[in-house]
Design a protein around this motif. Structure first.
Motif, PDB file in Angstrom:
ATOM      1  N   ASN A  95       7.151 -13.164 -14.455  1.00 29.47           N
ATOM      2  CA  ASN A  95       7.306 -11.995 -15.316  1.00 29.47           C
ATOM      3  C   ASN A  95       8.218 -12.288 -16.496  1.00 29.47           C
ATOM      4  O   ASN A  95       9.190 -13.024 -16.381  1.00 29.47           O
ATOM      5  CB  ASN A  95       7.869 -10.818 -14.527  1.00 29.47           C
ATOM      6  N   VAL A  97      10.632 -10.872 -19.637  1.00 26.69           N
ATOM      7  CA  VAL A  97      11.398  -9.802 -20.278  1.00 26.69           C
ATOM      8  C   VAL A  97      11.479 -10.160 -21.747  1.00 26.69           C
ATOM      9  O   VAL A  97      12.129 -11.122 -22.125  1.00 26.69           O
ATOM     10  CB  VAL A  97      12.816  -9.685 -19.693  1.00 26.69           C
ATOM     11  N   SER A  98      10.757  -9.411 -22.590  1.00 26.02           N
ATOM     12  CA  SER A  98      10.719  -9.796 -23.992  1.00 26.02           C
ATOM     13  C   SER A  98      11.892  -9.166 -24.734  1.00 26.02           C
ATOM     14  O   SER A  98      12.658  -8.394 -24.182  1.00 26.02           O
ATOM     15  CB  SER A  98       9.391  -9.398 -24.617  1.00 26.02           C
ATOM     16  N   LEU A 101      12.756  -4.208 -25.526  1.00 22.49           N
ATOM     17  CA  LEU A 101      12.767  -3.613 -24.194  1.00 22.49           C
ATOM     18  C   LEU A 101      11.752  -2.488 -24.133  1.00 22.49           C
ATOM     19  O   LEU A 101      11.498  -1.811 -25.106  1.00 22.49           O
ATOM     20  CB  LEU A 101      14.155  -3.064 -23.891  1.00 22.49           C
ATOM     21  N   GLN A 160      18.840  -3.557 -20.457  1.00 16.13           N
ATOM     22  CA  GLN A 160      18.351  -4.911 -20.219  1.00 16.13           C
ATOM     23  C   GLN A 160      18.341  -5.202 -18.721  1.00 16.13           C
ATOM     24  O   GLN A 160      17.381  -5.761 -18.190  1.00 16.13           O
ATOM     25  CB  GLN A 160      19.268  -5.900 -20.933  1.00 16.13           C
ATOM     26  N   GLU A 163      15.492  -3.493 -17.115  1.00 12.12           N
ATOM     27  CA  GLU A 163      14.248  -4.222 -17.393  1.00 12.12           C
ATOM     28  C   GLU A 163      14.105  -5.410 -16.429  1.00 12.12           C
ATOM     29  O   GLU A 163      13.032  -5.684 -15.896  1.00 12.12           O
ATOM     30  CB  GLU A 163      14.279  -4.704 -18.849  1.00 12.12           C
ATOM     31  N   ILE A 164      15.213  -6.105 -16.211  1.00  7.46           N
ATOM     32  CA  ILE A 164      15.179  -7.234 -15.279  1.00  7.46           C
ATOM     33  C   ILE A 164      14.935  -6.715 -13.850  1.00  7.46           C
ATOM     34  O   ILE A 164      14.150  -7.286 -13.095  1.00  7.46           O
ATOM     35  CB  ILE A 164      16.486  -8.049 -15.359  1.00  7.46           C
ATOM     36  N   MET A 167      11.394  -6.194 -13.131  1.00  5.84           N
ATOM     37  CA  MET A 167      10.671  -7.419 -12.811  1.00  5.84           C
ATOM     38  C   MET A 167      10.958  -7.858 -11.369  1.00  5.84           C
ATOM     39  O   MET A 167      10.066  -8.318 -10.659  1.00  5.84           O
ATOM     40  CB  MET A 167      11.073  -8.538 -13.777  1.00  5.84           C
ATOM     41  N   LEU A 177      13.132 -15.001 -19.787  1.00  2.00           N
ATOM     42  CA  LEU A 177      13.922 -14.151 -20.672  1.00  2.00           C
ATOM     43  C   LEU A 177      13.842 -14.709 -22.081  1.00  2.00           C
ATOM     44  O   LEU A 177      14.161 -15.872 -22.310  1.00  2.00           O
ATOM     45  CB  LEU A 177      15.379 -14.107 -20.210  1.00  2.00           C
ATOM     46  N   PRO A 180      17.535 -12.807 -24.610  1.00  2.00           N
ATOM     47  CA  PRO A 180      17.985 -11.536 -24.036  1.00  2.00           C
ATOM     48  C   PRO A 180      19.292 -11.021 -24.639  1.00  2.00           C
ATOM     49  O   PRO A 180      19.586  -9.842 -24.531  1.00  2.00           O
ATOM     50  CB  PRO A 180      18.160 -11.865 -22.557  1.00  2.00           C
TER      51      PRO A 180
END
Lengths: 512, 319
Positions: A95, A97-98, A101, A160, A163-164, A167, A177, A180
């Motif tokens: 996965n 995390v762009s 967010l 952030q 968001e993590i 995932m 990441l 980040p």
């Protein structure tokens, strides 16, 4: 910490969790990736370093099923896998995390964590979700975040983490990441670092893409350095130095990142007297002489950005007195500030720095359209000539001039935003917020050079930055800020990193 | 900078520029034009001289409004719902002032229409009000005031003073010549004046304009003023043609204009488009309407056709 290291070392000895072999990808005639290989062990954090255009994002896209590579194999757990779409990669626990967010501010933290989870059955026990979400937050060391609170009330750093957490709730084994920390404050970065270390201890593998070299050394076990679509080095971080890493990324030694400081003193050229911005800055006074670069620095929200915006005329509810070259600059009047010689280079390039939908050359000459009478005909040929001249002075390659600005790298966009101010000699003071945010090392040095050259023509720069290495490297005068007030002002050479960090975090110790 | 459109440099994947050149939208547009052309040619009566003259005359009225609308769209303010009402009001102003002579009447109609829309532009630009709401409210206000002043009746041109505006320019009907000239002038303003560039830059990023110290609201006011000016041209042409000033003249006009702007390919989000495109878009819409009429479709089905076209274009504009 030791335990973690040992675990990592163990991980290395076994077969890697993930292995990408000989990945190649061509867009049209451009080879974005060629023969790229990397491995990732369980519980390993691997940095992917490289300048913009080195192929980092294409590599990530290939791994997450967003693009299909033309060549090469991806092996996971000793079996070959093919990702035709992002959901295939997700199903294997990979996965991303762009940078942008995707937190919904109007939903609770709990809902945000489970948002978009494919494995969730239509009917499920909410208590189950709660306990699993709580467990995930705990793994991140973020138990303090309330599951029922609205995500909109969280800070950027906490978002952030959510968001993590999202995932992780999807049983992520490999977390990717992408830059980040680009929008985080120092303190938030610190929290994120410890969260990631905690994940590593729990066996999660992480691919970490960053421009900030300090983070590579603080966090990562291995580094894959990319340049021009190939891997140029694959080393344990312990065997790297900062200079060596930069050299590998650039393909040459950097030389001097920062130009020489301006030492000579002079009469006050630009001054702010007792500036107040309700809720953002209090009683800010400062003065700058010709040739100087002055920098306001502090944590996110310290008020430095607001002060810059006031000078640019973009804040209407402020009071105080601002003078440039003996002329007063009224507040809240951007057009008057411009006529008096103030130019603003925003930190938010896409939103207010450049016109991303217009070609690069038009960005360089955009001020001409503003300065001229509306009915006056514009000579496009002459303007293109002027744009070419400005491009040369801004170290922007001429063949990029017809390109849509949004397709250029951040560094080149910033050269446009800066370069359009230096053509006519009317600019006296350039204001900048985070002048090199999201810009790679090579372009960064060129932008510092541009800033210095501008100042040497009898002008000045007032900037705000929270990149402390940059502050110490480029600024001739530094004002540290804390909660809207200037803590102290330093001349270059009288300030070091420890002092700077002490100032912007605990100003009361300074007074003791 | 010899070849400024050369994108083949080593920087960008040519993939990107290819995508720009051969988009689905372009292909469908070409297809639609061919289909419509074939339909038109196969429609009995379409190719007759009177039919074509009538077609290019009617297209001139919506066309001039569409030119005005293009300025508003380019400036980043979507569209105006009040241009039709402005047109109606301007036809009344034209007829009412005709007693002072043809030129003063033209001037009065144009200035009135430009000022009426500049005011809306000021509200939209300076107060950052939503352009849809502002122009819808203006539509109601203009229609309301005009109706109460005229009692809903039209004003008729009783003298021969405006007859010159109905004439031909060689084989070309006068209104169509005026429309073509308007398109050329508008294109000149757009691409060759500082004001035109300001309107486009404001349309693509008003915040960047503000950060540059450029007062984006002024560009918006000018865009609306120009929109009013070109709508005023349509008003003068219509009043002269039908011999009256009437609130009915502008009804539904903004809708055809929007359709023309969008079909022409001007981006609804602003900052991208041209008047030559709008010119062609207006022709497309007019031909479509004419084919529908000649083939005996009722007004309801004509409306359906137009609505379907606008929806299709909006869908195709998505990347």
């Amino acid at each position: 910490m030791n335990a973690i290291r040992e675990k990592t070392a163990q991980g290395q000895s076994r077969d890697p969790l993930l292995s990408m072999r000989g990945i190649g990808k061509t867009y049209g005639e451009v080879r974005a990736l060629s023969d790229v290989s990397l491995t990732l062990a369980a519980g390993e954090i691997r940095a992917i370093c490289g300048e913009n255009g080195a192929g980092k994002s294409t590599l990530v896209k290939a791994l997450t099923g967003i693009v299909a590579p033309d060549k090469g194999e991806v092996w996971l757990d000793g079996a070959q896998v093919h990702f035709a779409a992002p959901k295939d990669a997700q199903a294997h626990g990979i996965n991303l995390v762009s940078q942008e967010l995707s937190i919904c501010p109007d939903l609770t933290v709990l809902d945000n964590i489970w948002l978009g989870a494919l494995s969730l059955p239509f009917l499920h026990r909410r208590a189950d979700l709660r306990s699993r979400a709580a467990e995930v937050l705990k793994r991140l060391g973020a138990e303090h975040i309330a599951l029922d609170g609205l995500a909109g009330h969280l800070s950027t750093g906490e978002r952030q983490l959510i968001e993590i957490a999202r995932m992780l709730a999807r049983d992520t084994r490999i977390l990717i990441l992408d830059e980040p920390t680009a929008t985080l404050s120092d303190k938030e970065i610190h929290v994120l670092m410890s969260a990631l270390k905690s994940l590593r201890a729990h066996g999660t593998s992480i691919l970490y893409i960053t421009h900030r070299l300090g983070e590579v050394f603080e966090l990562c076990d291995h580094a894959t350095v990319m340049r021009g679509g190939t891997v140029v080095a694959d080393l344990p971080v312990a065997e790297l130095t900062r200079d060596r890493l930069i050299e590998l990324m650039l393909g040459r030694a950097l030389g001097h990142m920062f130009p020489e400081h301006h030492i000579a003193d002079g009469a006050t050229f630009f001054a702010i007297d007792r500036l107040n911005v309700p809720g953002a800055a209090h009683n800010v006074s400062l003065s700058v002489t010709k040739g100087q670069i002055m920098c306001l620095t502090g944590q996110l929200g310290c008020g430095a950005d607001e002060v810059i915006r006031v000078v640019a005329g973009l804040v209407s509810h402020a009071n105080g007195r601002i003078t440039l070259d003996d002329a007063e600059i009224p507040l809240g009047r951007p057009e008057v500030a411009r006529r008096r010689g103030v130019r603003f280079v925003s930190g938010d390039r896409a939103e207010e720095g450049v016109f991303i939908d217009r070609p690069a050359w038009e960005n360089l000459v955009a001020p001409r359209f503003v300065e001229r009478g509306g009915a006056k005909l514009v000579q496009n040929r002459a303007l293109r000539g002027e744009a070419a001249m400005l491009a040369d002075r801004s170290t922007l390659a001429r063949h990029r001039l017809p390109v849509r600005t949004g397709d250029l790298s951040g560094g080149n966009q910033q050269k446009l935003a800066f370069g359009r101010n230096i053509g006519d000699g009317a600019a006296k003071l350039i204001l900048m917020i985070e002048p090199t945010r999201g810009i790679d090392v090579g372009a960064r040095a060129e932008i510092y050079r541009l800033m210095r050259d501008f100042c040497e023509q009898g002008c000045a720069i007032l900037m705000a930055s929270s990149d402390f290495a940059e502050v110490l490297g480029i600024a001739d005068v530094v004002a540290t800020m804390f909660r809207g007030e200037i803590v102290k002002t330093y001349k270059t050479g009288h300030l070091d990193m420890t002092r700077l960090i002490a100032d912007v975090t605990h100003p009361e110790e300074e007074n003791a | 900078m010899n070849s400024d459109t050369d994108l083949s440099g080593p920087l960008r994947p040519s993939f990107e520029s290819m995508k720009a050149r051969i988009t689905l939208g372009n292909a469908v547009t070409l297809f639609a034009v061919l289909v419509l052309a074939a339909l038109a040619l196969a429609t009995p009566g379409f190719l007759s001289m009177p039919a074509i003259r009538s077609l290019v005359t009617t297209v001139s009225f919506t066309g001039c409004v569409a030119i005005g609308m293009t300025f508003i769209t380019l400036s980043g303010n979507l569209m105006s719902f009040s241009l039709g009402a402005s047109l109606s009001a301007a036809t009344l102003v034209f007829v009412a002032t005709l007693g002072a002579g043809i030129w003063p009447a033209i001037l009065a109609a144009l200035l009135f229409c430009a000022a009426l829309n500049a005011l809306q532009g000021w509200i939209v630009g300076y107060f950052r009000a939503n352009p849809i709401i502002v122009t819808m409210a203006s539509f109601a206000i203009i229609t309301g005031v005009a109706t109460s002043l005229t009692g809903g009746r039209g004003l008729y041109i009783l003298t021969n003073v405006a007859a010159g505006l109905k004439g031909n320019l060689g084989p070309v009907p006068g209104p169509f010549a005026a429309f073509a000239i308007c398109a050329l002038i508008a294109q000149l303003i757009l691409s060759r004046t500082a004001l035109g560039r300001r309107i486009v830059l404001t349309g693509t990023n008003p915040r960047a304009m503000l950060a540059m110290g450029a007062e984006p609201w002024k560009a918006v006011v000018w865009a609306y003023a120009l929109a009013g000016l070109f709508t005023g041209v349509a008003a003068v042409l219509m009043a002269a043609r039908y011999g009256s000033g009437d609130l009915q003249h502008g009804i539904g006009m903004e809708y055809s204009a929007i359709a023309a702007v969008l079909v022409g390919g001007t981006a609804i989000e602003g900052g991208r488009g041209s008047f030559l495109r709008t010119f062609l878009g207006a022709l497309f819409i007019a031909v479509l309407q004419s084919v529908l009429v000649l083939r005996g479709f009722s007004t309801e089905w004509q409306r359906f056709g137009m609505g379907a076209v606008v929806l299709l274009v909006i869908l195709l504009q998505r990347k």
